[in-house]
Design an enzyme around this catalytic site. Structure first.
Site, PDB file in Angstrom:
ATOM      1  N   HIS A   1      -5.159 -83.680  50.146  1.00  0.00           N
ATOM      2  CA  HIS A   1      -6.067 -82.541  50.187  1.00  0.00           C
ATOM      3  C   HIS A   1      -5.485 -81.457  51.103  1.00  0.00           C
ATOM      4  O   HIS A   1      -4.477 -81.665  51.768  1.00  0.00           O
ATOM      5  CB  HIS A   1      -7.444 -82.984  50.679  1.00  0.00           C
TER       6      HIS A   1
ATOM      7  N   TYR B   1     -12.520 -87.450  37.750  1.00  0.00           N
ATOM      8  CA  TYR B   1     -13.011 -88.056  39.000  1.00  0.00           C
ATOM      9  C   TYR B   1     -14.519 -87.840  39.126  1.00  0.00           C
ATOM     10  O   TYR B   1     -15.274 -88.768  39.467  1.00  0.00           O
ATOM     11  CB  TYR B   1     -12.267 -87.406  40.170  1.00  0.00           C
TER      12      TYR B   1
ATOM     13  N   LYS C   1     -17.620 -90.531  39.414  1.00  0.00           N
ATOM     14  CA  LYS C   1     -18.559 -90.564  40.543  1.00  0.00           C
ATOM     15  C   LYS C   1     -20.006 -90.390  40.069  1.00  0.00           C
ATOM     16  O   LYS C   1     -20.926 -90.990  40.633  1.00  0.00           O
ATOM     17  CB  LYS C   1     -18.182 -89.479  41.561  1.00  0.00           C
TER      18      LYS C   1
ATOM     19  N   SER D   1     -19.000 -87.685  45.806  1.00  0.00           N
ATOM     20  CA  SER D   1     -18.206 -86.518  46.203  1.00  0.00           C
ATOM     21  C   SER D   1     -18.950 -85.245  45.817  1.00  0.00           C
ATOM     22  O   SER D   1     -19.753 -85.243  44.877  1.00  0.00           O
ATOM     23  CB  SER D   1     -16.882 -86.577  45.457  1.00  0.00           C
ATOM     24  N   SER D   2     -18.643 -84.155  46.506  1.00  0.00           N
ATOM     25  CA  SER D   2     -19.299 -82.878  46.178  1.00  0.00           C
ATOM     26  C   SER D   2     -18.808 -82.325  44.835  1.00  0.00           C
ATOM     27  O   SER D   2     -19.433 -81.418  44.284  1.00  0.00           O
ATOM     28  CB  SER D   2     -19.055 -81.844  47.277  1.00  0.00           C
ATOM     29  N   CYS D   3     -17.723 -82.880  44.289  1.00  0.00           N
ATOM     30  CA  CYS D   3     -17.217 -82.338  43.010  1.00  0.00           C
ATOM     31  C   CYS D   3     -18.052 -82.808  41.813  1.00  0.00           C
ATOM     32  O   CYS D   3     -17.776 -82.428  40.682  1.00  0.00           O
ATOM     33  CB  CYS D   3     -15.751 -82.650  42.814  1.00  0.00           C
TER      34      CYS D   3
HETATM   35  P1  GDP Z   1     -10.339 -79.429  46.065  1.00  0.00           P
HETATM   36  O1  GDP Z   1     -11.328 -79.187  47.164  1.00  0.00           O
HETATM   37  O2  GDP Z   1     -10.749 -80.497  45.105  1.00  0.00           O
HETATM   38  O3  GDP Z   1      -9.988 -78.136  45.347  1.00  0.00           O
HETATM   39  O4  GDP Z   1      -9.011 -80.036  46.699  1.00  0.00           O
HETATM   40  P2  GDP Z   1      -7.880 -79.599  47.745  1.00  0.00           P
HETATM   41  O5  GDP Z   1      -8.276 -79.964  49.128  1.00  0.00           O
HETATM   42  O6  GDP Z   1      -6.612 -80.219  47.235  1.00  0.00           O
HETATM   43  O7  GDP Z   1      -7.709 -78.019  47.637  1.00  0.00           O
HETATM   44  C1  GDP Z   1      -8.609 -77.134  48.213  1.00  0.00           C
HETATM   45  C2  GDP Z   1      -8.062 -75.712  48.149  1.00  0.00           C
HETATM   46  O8  GDP Z   1      -6.962 -75.574  49.058  1.00  0.00           O
HETATM   47  C3  GDP Z   1      -7.546 -75.278  46.766  1.00  0.00           C
HETATM   48  O9  GDP Z   1      -7.919 -73.922  46.556  1.00  0.00           O
HETATM   49  C4  GDP Z   1      -6.027 -75.379  46.950  1.00  0.00           C
HETATM   50  O10 GDP Z   1      -5.309 -74.524  46.074  1.00  0.00           O
HETATM   51  C5  GDP Z   1      -5.898 -74.917  48.399  1.00  0.00           C
HETATM   52  N1  GDP Z   1      -4.618 -75.277  49.048  1.00  0.00           N
HETATM   53  C6  GDP Z   1      -3.829 -74.432  49.749  1.00  0.00           C
HETATM   54  N2  GDP Z   1      -2.713 -75.049  50.153  1.00  0.00           N
HETATM   55  C7  GDP Z   1      -2.798 -76.335  49.745  1.00  0.00           C
HETATM   56  C8  GDP Z   1      -1.929 -77.458  49.870  1.00  0.00           C
HETATM   57  O11 GDP Z   1      -0.841 -77.398  50.449  1.00  0.00           O
HETATM   58  N3  GDP Z   1      -2.369 -78.632  49.333  1.00  0.00           N
HETATM   59  C9  GDP Z   1      -3.580 -78.730  48.703  1.00  0.00           C
HETATM   60  N4  GDP Z   1      -3.961 -79.917  48.205  1.00  0.00           N
HETATM   61  N5  GDP Z   1      -4.394 -77.669  48.523  1.00  0.00           N
HETATM   62  C10 GDP Z   1      -4.024 -76.486  49.050  1.00  0.00           C
END
Ligand code: GDP
Length: 313
Positions: free
Chosen positions: A180, A137, A141, A108-110
């Site tokens: 996500h 996580y 990874k 993963s990129s994280c």
């Molecule tokens: P990340 O890439 O590991 O941070 O995972 P996410 O895909 O869960 O979140 C990406 C970004 O989208 C973060 O800045 C979240 O705060 C934002 N975000 C905005 N709305 C949402 C939502 O409804 N669900 C999630 N999961 N993230 C959201």
């Protein structure tokens, strides 16, 4: 890979594994080995050893993992570390034990440091502190990458690793507490449109930037690497382009056809400010993505409409 080769796709029910199965089937591979998590608990050392001894796969795509969005990663920190460590250790070790010809591990990129320079080059691994919300996580990874590297250097195993950027596509997780951002927003905008709600809550400030790759493009890249790449250096898989969460939220609102307002909830975390992949190593190998974000979102929304009953049960 020979057309009759026995290929184990670990995690075939998930978004990535199911995309890999579609890709392999479309390429004419018929001898695919799969197990649901009910049939085989990949965290169970003895069960995984038995499975490999019996099935003797020739090739392995390791797409099984405990995955989730920012909230799930931050809440279930113990499971995100333990489950992923066990899954990887059991599969990679038993692939070695039973003489698997080649294995592709998906990370993963994280894995990259929170404050690493952008775009993220493969060599930035372990050069700084990780983003706290998904550190468990990421540590799991990173351990997977190191397992592949170590079995390769000690035993000569042809185990390679690929680091995908944020993914989306069919069979994604639409549960709002663990998903996500893209599936969450597709569902929220869709439900708000159907129920005539004036606003939709979006998390954070909207300023973080994210790169998004369609799962079918990822499967295509994994297949390409399995066929052509045999190096010990892991490879980033992405588009090399990113957008702000605000931009992608507005794009999804548009694709869904919702006409209300976005309400930003800054009590929810932003997570890492940016994680754009440097994909020059992948491009140098000769692979490039084909699905642009807008078209990918349109096709993912169609898939959501066709499978909504299953996705939001
Ligand atoms: P990340 O890439 O590991 O941070 O995972 P996410 O895909 O869960 O979140 C990406 C970004 O989208 C973060 O800045 C979240 O705060 C934002 N975000 C905005 N709305 C949402 C939502 O409804 N669900 C999630 N999961 N993230 C959201």
């Amino acid at each position: 890979m020979e057309k009759e080769a026995r290929i184990y796709v670990a995690g075939h029910r998930g978004m990535v594994g199911s995309a890999l199965v579609r890709k392999l089937q479309s390429e004419g591979f018929t001898n695919l080995v799969t197990r649901t998590s009910a049939e085989l608990d990949l965290r169970n050392q003895a069960a995984v050893a038995n499975f490999f001894a019996q099935e003797q796969p020739h090739y392995v795509f390791l797409a099984a993992a405990k995955v989730g969005g920012i909230l799930a990663n931050n809440t279930y920190r113990a499971e995100f570390l333990y489950d992923n460590l066990m899954i990887e250790a059991n599969i990679i070790h038993n692939a070695h034990q039973t003489g698997v010809k080649k294995l592709l591990f998906l990370g993963s990129s994280c894995i990259y440091p929170k404050m690493a320079d952008q775009p993220l080059k493969e060599e930035y691994l372990l050069s700084g502190f990780l983003e706290p919300t998904n550190e468990p996580y990421a540590i799991a990874k990173i351990a997977g990458i190191k397992l592949c590297e170590s079995y390769r250097s000690q035993y000569g195993s042809n185990f390679i690793s690929a680091m995908p950027t944020n993914l989306y596509g069919p069979n994604d997780n639409y549960d709002l507490n663990s998903s996500h951002v893209l599936p969450a927003l597709i569902r929220k905008f869709h439900e708000a449109k159907v129920n005539d709600q004036p606003t939709v809550e979006v998390w954070g400030t909207g300023s973080p930037r994210r790169e998004f790759l369609h799962a079918d493009d990822l499967a295509d890249a994994c297949f390409f690497l399995m066929e052509h790449y045999n190096d010990d250096l892991f490879v980033n898989i992405g588009t090399g382009e990113d957008v702000t969460i605000r931009e992608v939220a507005e794009m999804i609102r548009d694709v869904v056809g919702y006409e209300g307002e976005l309400r930003w909830n800054t009590d929810k975390p932003d997570g890492t400010p940016r994680k754009l992949m440097d994909v020059s190593r992948l491009h140098a190998q000769g692979w490039h993505h084909t699905t642009d974000l807008r078209r990918g979102l349109e096709n993912t929304y169609q898939d959501f409409l066709e499978n909504e009953v299953m996705y939001v049960e």
